[in-house]
Design a protein around this motif. Structure first.
Motif, PDB file in Angstrom:
ATOM      1  N   THR B 376     -12.198  -7.657   4.326  1.00  0.00           N
ATOM      2  CA  THR B 376     -12.296  -6.208   4.417  1.00  0.00           C
ATOM      3  C   THR B 376     -12.237  -5.658   2.998  1.00  0.00           C
ATOM      4  O   THR B 376     -11.415  -6.093   2.189  1.00  0.00           O
ATOM      5  CB  THR B 376     -11.180  -5.617   5.295  1.00  0.00           C
ATOM      6  N   GLY B 377     -13.168  -4.758   2.693  1.00  0.00           N
ATOM      7  CA  GLY B 377     -13.207  -4.176   1.349  1.00  0.00           C
ATOM      8  C   GLY B 377     -12.504  -2.828   1.356  1.00  0.00           C
ATOM      9  O   GLY B 377     -12.862  -1.934   2.123  1.00  0.00           O
ATOM     10  N   LEU B 378     -11.493  -2.706   0.545  1.00  0.00           N
ATOM     11  CA  LEU B 378     -10.709  -1.461   0.540  1.00  0.00           C
ATOM     12  C   LEU B 378     -10.790  -0.791  -0.825  1.00  0.00           C
ATOM     13  O   LEU B 378     -10.717  -1.458  -1.856  1.00  0.00           O
ATOM     14  CB  LEU B 378      -9.242  -1.756   0.856  1.00  0.00           C
ATOM     15  N   GLN B 379     -10.953   0.533  -0.817  1.00  0.00           N
ATOM     16  CA  GLN B 379     -10.763   1.308  -2.046  1.00  0.00           C
ATOM     17  C   GLN B 379      -9.283   1.600  -2.122  1.00  0.00           C
ATOM     18  O   GLN B 379      -8.655   1.883  -1.107  1.00  0.00           O
ATOM     19  CB  GLN B 379     -11.493   2.645  -1.981  1.00  0.00           C
ATOM     20  N   VAL B 380      -8.763   1.545  -3.323  1.00  0.00           N
ATOM     21  CA  VAL B 380      -7.339   1.803  -3.481  1.00  0.00           C
ATOM     22  C   VAL B 380      -7.196   2.937  -4.484  1.00  0.00           C
ATOM     23  O   VAL B 380      -7.825   2.915  -5.537  1.00  0.00           O
ATOM     24  CB  VAL B 380      -6.621   0.546  -4.009  1.00  0.00           C
ATOM     25  N   ALA B 381      -6.421   3.937  -4.128  1.00  0.00           N
ATOM     26  CA  ALA B 381      -6.265   5.049  -5.054  1.00  0.00           C
ATOM     27  C   ALA B 381      -4.818   5.462  -5.138  1.00  0.00           C
ATOM     28  O   ALA B 381      -4.094   5.489  -4.142  1.00  0.00           O
ATOM     29  CB  ALA B 381      -7.120   6.235  -4.606  1.00  0.00           C
ATOM     30  N   LYS B 382      -4.433   5.757  -6.362  1.00  0.00           N
ATOM     31  CA  LYS B 382      -3.134   6.369  -6.559  1.00  0.00           C
ATOM     32  C   LYS B 382      -3.423   7.644  -7.323  1.00  0.00           C
ATOM     33  O   LYS B 382      -4.037   7.600  -8.391  1.00  0.00           O
ATOM     34  CB  LYS B 382      -2.239   5.444  -7.377  1.00  0.00           C
ATOM     35  N   ASP B 383      -3.088   8.773  -6.761  1.00  0.00           N
ATOM     36  CA  ASP B 383      -3.392  10.027  -7.423  1.00  0.00           C
ATOM     37  C   ASP B 383      -2.246  11.015  -7.241  1.00  0.00           C
ATOM     38  O   ASP B 383      -2.233  11.797  -6.294  1.00  0.00           O
ATOM     39  CB  ASP B 383      -4.696  10.608  -6.869  1.00  0.00           C
ATOM     40  N   PRO B 384      -1.283  10.977  -8.153  1.00  0.00           N
ATOM     41  CA  PRO B 384      -0.152  11.895  -8.004  1.00  0.00           C
ATOM     42  C   PRO B 384      -0.546  13.351  -8.247  1.00  0.00           C
ATOM     43  O   PRO B 384       0.243  14.246  -7.975  1.00  0.00           O
ATOM     44  CB  PRO B 384       0.848  11.397  -9.054  1.00  0.00           C
ATOM     45  N   GLY B 385      -1.793  13.589  -8.722  1.00  0.00           N
ATOM     46  CA  GLY B 385      -2.192  14.974  -9.005  1.00  0.00           C
ATOM     47  C   GLY B 385      -2.867  15.649  -7.829  1.00  0.00           C
ATOM     48  O   GLY B 385      -3.160  16.844  -7.879  1.00  0.00           O
TER      49      GLY B 385
END
Ligand code: HEM
Lengths: 284, 456
Positions: B376-385
Motif C-alpha cells: 500500500t502506498g501512503l503519503q505521509v504528512a506532518k504539518d503543524p501549521g
C-alpha cells in the motif's frame, strides 16, 4: 420522464427566454419582458427538478453508484448553468433590470446546449478520490462564485456597448435598443455587486478545495494548474475590488477588468482541463 | 491644498502603503503565476531540454521557472505583498479604531443639515416627556441609544455593525495568518511517502525532498490491503488498507481502515491512502494427490520454486496467468522424476480442480489459489501549521463578508427646547450600501415620528 429529457426541455426553455429577452430589447414591451422573466423562472425550476432527478437516478443504478450530480464535466456544466440562473434571478429581485437577461441567459443557454449535445451524459461511478462530501461543498461554492462573475461579465459587456454610444452621442438621450439598457451607473453598480457576491464565494470555494486536498492528499496547496488558476482569478477580482475602493477604477476600466476576470474564470474552469494537465482530471 | 514637503522616508512609507502597489502586485502575481501552469514544475533536465531546447532550459534555470513558486522573485513578490498589507494596516487602523474608542456621541449642526438621511420635527410636548419615548422607539426599531447632554441639548446616539469597519483589516490579517501557517508547515513539517507490503511494518518514511529517511518514533503495520471494484467492471470503487500503529511494543491504533479521503493520524503525523501495487512474488496454493496411495498434501510454492514430492519426485510452477482464455486462472507446471528427468509440462486450471486427474501421471495437481501480496502506498504528512491556515481561512471568509455585506450604521437625534416647543433633529449614515440604508431610515423616521404627539 427521465432527467435527460427534462434537461432538454430546460435547454429549450432557456432558448425561449433568450429569444424573448432579445425581443424585449427590440420591442420594449414590458409584457414580453415579463414573459421572458417567467419563462426563466419556469426553466430554473425544471432545472432544479432535473438535477434532483439525476441525483435520484444515480441511486437507482446497480452497484452503489449513487452520488450528487457534481462529479464530471457534463454535470458541472449543467450545474454552472443552474447557478447562473440563480444568481441572475437573485440580482434581478434587487435591480429589476430585465434587459440584463439578454446578456446573461445566453451563457446558460450555450452551456446547456454544449452539455446536452457534446458531453458524455452517462452517470458514472465515482473514483475513490471524488468520494467525499468536500466535493459537494467545493463545487457548489466555486460555481456560485463563477456564476456571479458570469453575470458581472454580461453586465460589463452592456456597459461597454452603452458607454461607447453615449459618448458618441454627446449626452443627447439614445434611443433604440440601447435606450432600454439600464443607465451606465446602474450597470456599473450591478457589476460591482455581482463581484462582491462572487468574491467571497470564490474564496470559500478555494478554502473548501484546500481543505479537501488536505484531507485526501495531505497537502492543502500544491500549486497544481487548477489551484493556481483559481488563485489567478482570485487575484484579478481582488485587484478589481481594490481598484474600486480608490474610486478611480469605476466604469470602463472596471468593466474591462470584470471581462478579463471572467475570461480567467472560464480558463480556470475549462481551459485547465482541456489545455493543461494536473490533479483535477475532472471530465476532460 | 497646501503642498507639504515630504521627506524621502515618507515617500517610501507612502509607497509601501499605497493601493497602487496593491493593485500592481495583485495583477503581477496573477500574470506571473500563469508561467508555472504552462511550464511543468520540478521536471527533470532531460524533459525540459527535449521540449524547449538547451538554450531555453538554461534560461529557465536562471529565472527559476522550473520551480517558480519557490523562486526568489516569486517569494519576493509575496513578501512585497505582505509588507504592503502590514504598512497599510498600520497606517489606517488607528482611523478605524477611533470609531470604537471615540464614537461621535454628539453630532454637529453640519451633520443634521447635510446628511443624505435626515429629518426634523417640532412638538408642543416638553423635552423631558419626549426623550424617554424617543429613546425607547429608537431602541425598539434600531438599537439602544446613548444619551449625552451638551449645550442644553439632549443628544441620542445609536450605532450598529461597527465591526464591519474592521472587516478589511481582518481580511488583510488573515492573509498574513495563512502565510504564517504555510511557513510553520514548511519549517516544522514534512511531506513524505512510504510503501508498506502487506503483513510487514515500517518505522521510517521517505521525504519527497532529500534522501535521508525520517524516523517516526512508532511503527505502522499494514495488516491487509484490498481493492474493491464496481461490480462487473475494472473501476476501483475503494482501496483500503488496514493499518495498525504500535509504539514501544504496545498497539495504540488497531486495524484502522484507511481509504482515500479517510486518513489515519497519530501524533500529528497523517497517513493518506494514495497508491498500491504488487509486491514481490505471489504464492500458489496447490493440492497434490499421490495417485498411488491417494495421500493429499497442500503446498504453497512461489513461481520457479522446486517442491519435493514423495519418492524422490519434485515439481515446480513455471508460469501463471490470471485468465487463460475463458477458463480463468491457470498455472503451468512440470514434474521432475527421481532421475532428474524433466517431464512434459502441463496446465492446471483453478476453476476445474478435477481436470488434472485425467492426465494420469504419478501425481495429480489442483490449483486452489494464487495470492499476490500487495503493497500500500501512503503519503505521509506532518504539518503543524495547518490549523493556523484554517484559522486564517476562517478569518478571511468572515472578514471579507463583513467588509462587503455589512456596514457601520449610525443614528443621531438631537432634542432642543426653543420657544416652549421641542425641536427634534435626526440624521443617520451608513459607511457602505447607502441605498439599502436609505430605506431603513425611512422606516426609522416613521417610527420616531409616530411616537411624537402634539406635533406643531
Ligand atoms: C480577500 C481579500 C481582500 C479583501 C476582501 C480586502 C478588502 C479591503 C477593503 C474593504 C479595503 C478598503 C478599506 C477601507 O475602505 O476601509 C481594502 C483596502 C486595502 N487593501 Fe485589501 N482586501 C483584500 C486583500 C488585500 C490584499 C491581498 C492586499 C495586498 C497587499 C490588500 C491591500 C490593501 C490596501 C493597501 C488597502 C488600502 C488601505 C486603505 O487605504 O484603507 N488587500 N481592502
Amino acid at each position: 420522464m427521465e432527467s435527460g429529457q427534462l434537461f432538454n426541455l430546460v435547454t429549450l426553455g432557456y432558448f425561449i427566454a433568450m429569444v424573448l429577452f432579445i425581443t424585449y430589447l427590440a420591442t420594449r414591451s414590458s409584457k414580453v419582458a415579463l414573459a421572458a422573466h417567467l419563462v426563466s423562472l419556469v426553466g430554473v425550476i425544471m432545472h432544479t427538478l432535473a438535477i434532483g432527478m439525476r441525483w435520484y437516478e444515480s441511486y437507482q443504478m446497480p452497484g452503489g453508484v449513487g452520488h450528487a450530480p457534481l462529479s464530471n464535466l457534463y454535470e458541472s456544466v449543467v450545474f454552472f448553468a443552474w447557478t447562473i440562473l440563480v444568481i441572475y434571478l437573485l440580482l434581478d429581485i434587487k435591480y429589476k433590470q430585465r434587459s440584463v437577461g439578454a446578456f446573461v441567459i445566453p451563457f446558460a443557454f450555450f452551456a446547456m446546449t454544449w452539455a446536452q449535445l457534446k458531453l458524455n451524459t452517462s452517470i458514472e461511478p465515482l473514483v475513490p478520490a471524488l468520494q467525499s462530501n468536500w466535493l459537494t461543498y467545493h463545487v457548489i461554492t466555486c460555481f456560485l462564485g463563477y456564476a456571479a462573475f458570469a453575470v458581472a461579465c454580461g453586465v460589463s459587456i452592456m456597459y461597454l456597448i452603452k458607454i461607447g454610444k453615449e459618448e458618441k452621442s454627446d449626452g443627447s438621450p439614445i434611443g433604440g435598443i440601447l435606450g432600454i439598457f439600464p443607465s451606465v451607473r446602474i450597470l456599473d453598480e450591478i457589476n460591482y455587486s455581482a463581484i462582491m457576491i462572487g468574491f467571497p464565494l470564490l474564496t470559500i470555494g478555494i478554502v473548501t478545495g484546500a481543505a479537501w486536498a488536505n484531507y485526501a492528499w495531505g497537502t492543502y496547496w500544491s500549486w497544481d494548474p487548477k489551484e493556481t488558476w483559481s488563485l489567478i482569478v482570485w487575484f484579478v477580482y481582488a485587484a478589481f475590488l481594490h481598484a474600486r475602493f480608490t474610486r478611480g477604477w469605476v466604469g470602463r476600466r472596471a468593466a474591462w477588468l470584470s471581462i478579463i476576470g471572467f475570461a480567467a474564470t472560464i480558463f480556470c474552469y475549462l481551459g485547465v482541463n482541456l489545455v493543461l494537465s494536473g490533479l483535477h482530471s475532472y471530465g476532460g | 491644498m497646501t503642498i507639504k514637503k515630504t521627506s524621502s522616508t515618507d515617500r517610501v512609507w507612502d509607497f509601501f502603503c499605497s493601493l497602487k502597489l496593491t493593485i500592481f502586485t495583485l495583477l503581477f502575481l496573477a500574470i506571473t503565476s500563469i508561467i508555472g501552469t504552462i511550464i511543468q514544475q520540478d521536471g527533470s533536465p532531460e524533459e525540459y531540454i527535449r521540449e524547449y531546447g538547451r538554450a531555453n532550459y538554461e534560461l529557465f534555470k536562471k529565472l527559476q521557472f522550473t520551480d517558480m513558486y519557490h523562486s526568489w522573485w516569486f517569494v519576493g513578490l509575496l513578501g512585497l505583498f505582505s509588507v504592503n498589507l502590514i504598512c497599510c494596516s498600520i497606517k489606517n487602523f488607528p482611523r478605524a479604531w477611533k470609531f470604537v474608542v471615540n464614537p461621535m456621541l454628539v453630532a454637529g449642526e453640519g451633520t443634521f443639515k447635510n446628511s443624505t438621511n435626515k429629518a426634523e420635527f417640532v412638538s408642543d410636548e416638553s423635552l423631558e416627556s419626549l426623550t424617554p419615548r424617543i429613546s425607547e422607539a429608537l431602541k425598539n426599531s434600531f438599537t439602544k441609544p446613548v444619551l449625552t447632554e451638551a449645550d442644553g441639548k439632549l443628544n441620542l446616539f445609536a450605532q450598529k455593525g461597527i465591526y464591519s469597519r474592521f472587516g478589511a483589516y481582518m481580511t488583510h490579517l488573515s492573509i498574513l495568518v495563512i502565510m504564517l501557517g504555510a511557513i510553520i508547515g514548511t519549517v516544522w513539517g514534512y511531506k513524505a511517502y512510504v510503501n508498506i507490503v502487506e503483513g510487514t511494518e515500517i518505522n521510517q518514511v521517505w521525504p519527497r525532498s532529500g534522501n535521508q529517511p525520517i524516523d517516526l518514533g512508532f511503527s505502522v503495520r499494514c495488516d491487509k490491503f484490498e481493492v474493491e471494484y464496481y461490480p462487473g467492471t475494472q473501476r476501483p470503487k475503494e482501496f483500503r488498507s488496514l493499518l495498525t500503529v504500535t509504539e514501544n511494543g504496545k498497539v495504540v491504533i488497531d486495524k484502522q481502515k484507511v481509504i482515500v479521503n479517510k486518513p489515519l493520524s497519530y501524533k500529528g503525523i497523517t497517513f493518506y491512502q494514495s497508491s498500491y501495487g504488487p509486491a514481490g512474488n505471489g504464492s500458489f496454493e496447490i493440492e497434490v494427490t499421490d495417485n498411488k496411495g491417494g495421500d493429499k498434501m497442500t503446498v504453497n510454492p512461489i513461481q520457479g520454486q522446486k517442491v519435493p514430492l514423495p519418492n524422490g519426485f519434485s515439481f515446480s510452477v513455471d508460469d501463471f496467468t490470471p485468465s487463460y482464455d475463458s477458463y480463468g486462472p491457470a498455472a503451468k507446471l512440470h514434474v521432475d522424476a527421481p532421475d532428474g528427468k524433466h517431464r512434459t509440462p502441463f496446465v492446471i486450471l483453478q476453476k476445474f480442480p478435477q481436470f488434472d486427474v485425467r492426465r494420469g501421471g504419478d501425481f495429480s495437481f489442483a490449483l486452489k489459489g494464487y495470492k499476490q501480496p500487495q503493497y500500500t502506498g501512503l503519503q505521509v504528512a506532518k504539518d503543524p501549521g495547518v490549523w493556523v491556515v484554517w484559522f486564517g481561512s476562517f478569518l478571511m471568509v468572515f472578514g471579507s463578508m463583513s467588509a462587503f455585506f455589512f456596514s457601520h450604521r449610525r443614528v443621531w437625534i438631537r432634542l432642543s427646547q426653543e420657544n416652549g416647543k421641542t425641536r427634534i433633529q435626526m440624521a443617520a449614515s451608513a459607511h457602505r450600501n447607502q441605498p439599502a440604508f436609505a430605506l431603513k431610515f425611512e422606516d426609522l423616521k416613521k417610527q420616531i415620528e409616530d411616537t411624537i404627539e402634539n406635533k406643531a
